[in-house]
Design an enzyme around this catalytic site. Structure first.
Site, PDB file in Angstrom:
ATOM      1  N   LYS A 112       0.812  -1.219   0.000  1.00 45.99           N
ATOM      2  CA  LYS A 112       0.000   0.000   0.000  1.00 45.99           C
ATOM      3  C   LYS A 112       0.847   1.271   0.000  1.00 45.99           C
ATOM      4  CE  LYS A 112      -4.275  -1.998   1.565  1.00 45.99           C
ATOM      5  NZ  LYS A 112      -3.800  -3.402   1.656  1.00 45.99           N
TER       6      LYS A 112
HETATM    7  C1  LIG Z   1      -4.322  -4.460   1.007  1.00 43.10           C
HETATM    8  C2  LIG Z   1      -3.515  -5.686   0.899  1.00 43.10           C
HETATM    9  C3  LIG Z   1      -3.841  -6.723  -0.008  1.00 43.10           C
HETATM   10  C4  LIG Z   1      -5.072  -6.684  -0.884  1.00 43.10           C
HETATM   11  O1  LIG Z   1      -5.027  -5.693  -1.873  1.00 43.10           O
HETATM   12  P1  LIG Z   1      -6.364  -5.175  -2.561  1.00 43.10           P
HETATM   13  O2  LIG Z   1      -5.958  -4.020  -3.372  1.00 43.10           O
HETATM   14  O3  LIG Z   1      -7.283  -4.795  -1.436  1.00 43.10           O
HETATM   15  O4  LIG Z   1      -6.899  -6.303  -3.370  1.00 43.10           O
HETATM   16  C5  LIG Z   1      -3.017  -7.830  -0.055  1.00 43.10           C
HETATM   17  N1  LIG Z   1      -1.942  -7.936   0.751  1.00 43.10           N
HETATM   18  C6  LIG Z   1      -1.591  -6.971   1.622  1.00 43.10           C
HETATM   19  C7  LIG Z   1      -0.416  -7.169   2.498  1.00 43.10           C
HETATM   20  C8  LIG Z   1      -2.352  -5.807   1.723  1.00 43.10           C
HETATM   21  O5  LIG Z   1      -2.012  -4.856   2.604  1.00 43.10           O
END
Ligand SMILES: *Cc1c(COP(=O)(O)O)cnc(C)c1O
Length: 500
Positions: A112
């Site tokens: 993120k």
């Molecule tokens: C947010 C997140 C995901 C999922 O991503 P999306 O965009 O919500 O599909 C997967 N792994 C981690 C570690 C995340 O923080």
């Protein structure tokens, strides 16, 4: 470049408005009114660009007249200067045709950061510019976290001018390292709130605050959740950068991307990359036991698992009931497959698509599910494969790759992707290479990782997997406000801290 809402009631919005608003007024999500065209010789011209240069080219295509190329370039290089490698997202080989795209080299060690580092700088830029033009403008970001995403938001917004950020977490219910990552950020504009309650209580408080119209306007409440278009946009870059990294090694290769998915934001960026013209063999959705997307891609029915609710898994960042960003893909699916064929005017088809999405979302809300036509399902399956990974399969996959030589330590989210990559259909040619997106550093989810490895006879300890910047974090000074489970108490805290 203008933006429209997936629910058809809002259009003609600028990039800046879309970024600052987040959600459209009709409850829909913003999408670009058209897919921009890449320069005709992009494959040759972009092949040697750095991540930052590539991000500049791609993002600039989507900002309209709101930012100059120099401004984009400046914001992008500032955003990725916080990463621990200039590659930003290195591609690492796991076995012959299997690669891991490491998206966890940002300040909080989760994917993120790629989007939130950029979003924070974008917020600051737009707000400062509005103030310089004499429009007093500021933002109070309020969000709830179960532990994983709060720190990425905090690191994206720390120290930013004209922005305050309040992140609510359930007191004593997030892991020690997650709590430390959030509460050791001491910038004045960062406000951690430990709520005496559960994650759901935190979310309810946030919803309640957003529902207070006067308060919301007075304090310019904003959100940084994954529905913000700028987050999707920033994520497009690594599909291109990994494509080029792959082609440098294997000039004939075409990637198949496997993406551990929750809210469908990460993989949606892959859909946009493909729509822009990136050669992609297939995009594969990998889910944990919260498998609404896998079930949809098998049945054509999008159905909440209302009985069981959200299941707690070793990959908590993917524990969702519905995937908020899926609505964006559904809009394209509806436009191209559900609108009657005798409507040939594109603008009319797009308007109709908005109506269909509004109906589907209403059905989802009132009846818990909706179904698409067989034609639409077939079209979706042409683009997306899917697979599901159980809790024990997740841990087994971590153990298996740790025991391999060379050893590789997967975090539980990435392990879901790798398991699905290994077990889903293997269409494609000899030139197909699988790229699994790795969404977190294993140390972030050390409980599951250490259990998986040590239950199989190893003796891995926490200290040895911790990246250097996290060493000693548990002992650092913290600031956090302990709060009763009450929206009014949280509101009072916001009023106390924000200087209007
Ligand atoms: C947010 C997140 C995901 C999922 O991503 P999306 O965009 O919500 O599909 C997967 N792994 C981690 C570690 C995340 O923080």
């Amino acid at each position: 470049m203008k933006y429209r809402s997936t629910r058809g009631q809002v259009s003609g919005q600028s990039f800046e408005d879309v970024v600052l608003e987040g959600l459209a007024a009709d409850g829909g999500l913003y999408i670009p009114e058209e897919i921009p065209q890449l320069p005709s010789n992009w494959q040759a011209d972009w092949s040697q660009l750095s991540f930052v240069e590539l991000a500049t080219e791609l993002i600039y295509l989507f900002v309209g007249t709101d930012l100059t190329r120099d401004q984009v370039s400046h914001l992008v290089s500032k955003s990725y200067s916080t990463f621990d490698t200039p590659q930003v997202a290195p591609l690492v080989p796991l076995s012959n045709n299997l690669h891991v795209l490491e998206l966890f080299h940002g300040p909080t060690f989760a994917f993120k950061d790629v989007a939130l580092q950029f979003l924070g700088n974008l917020f600051e830029f737009f707000l400062q510019r509005r103030n310089n033009r004499g429009e007093a403008s500021r933002l109070t970001v309020v969000g709830a976290t179960s532990g994983d995403t709060g720190s990425a938001a905090i690191y994206g917004l720390r120290g930013k001018d004209k922005v305050d950020v309040f992140i609510l977490h359930p007191k004593d219910r997030v892991s020690a390292i997650q709590e430390a990552q959030m509460t050791t950020v001491l910038d004045e504009n960062v406000h951690n709130v430990a709520v005496q309650g559960t994650f759901d209580d935190c979310q309810d408080i946030v919803k309640h605050l957003f529902g207070q119209k006067e308060f919301r306007q007075k304090y310019s409440l904003g959100a940084v959740n994954s529905i913000n278009w700028a987050r999707i946009l920033a994520q497009i870059t690594y599909y291109f950068s990994s494509f080029f990294a792959l082609r440098r090694q294997y000039p004939e290769a075409t990637p198949k991307f496997v993406v551990p998915s929750g809210n469908f934001g990460d993989i949606l960026a892959g859909f946009y990359a493909q729509s822009l013209g990136l050669p992609v063999e297939r995009l594969v959705v990998a889910t944990n036991a919260n498998d609404i997307l896998d079930r949809f891609l098998k049945s054509g029915t999008y159905e909440k698992n209302a009985e069981e609710g959200v299941l707690a898994t070793p990959s908590p960042a993917m524990d969702i009931l519905v995937s908020s960003n899926f609505e964006r893909f559904l809009w394209y699916l509806a436009r191209d497959n559900e609108v009657p064929e005798d409507i040939t005017d594109l603008a009319e088809r797009e308007q109709k698509a908005g109506e269909i999405i509004a109906q589907w979302m209403d059905k989802l809300k009132t009846q818990g599910s909706f179904s698409v036509s067989p034609k639409a399902l077939q079209a979706a399956r042409k683009i997306f494969g899917s697979g599901r990974c159980s809790d024990s399969q997740t841990l087994d996959t971590i153990a298996k790759y740790y025991a391999r030589s060379p050893s590789y330590l997967l975090d539980p989210h990435t392990a879901v992707g790798v398991y699905v990559a290994e077990t889903t259909e293997t269409e494609g040619s000899d030139n197909t290479h699988t790229i699994c997106l790795s969404t977190a550093h294993p140390a972030k989810f050390s409980d599951a990782v250490l259990k998986a490895v040590n239950d199989n006879g190893h003796q891995l300890d926490f200290g040895s997997i911790l990246p250097p910047p996290l060493v000693g974090i548990l002992e650092k000074p913290r600031r956090c406000f302990d709060c009763e489970n009450s929206p009014d108490k949280v509101a009072a805290h916001i009023i106390d801290k924000v200087k209007l």
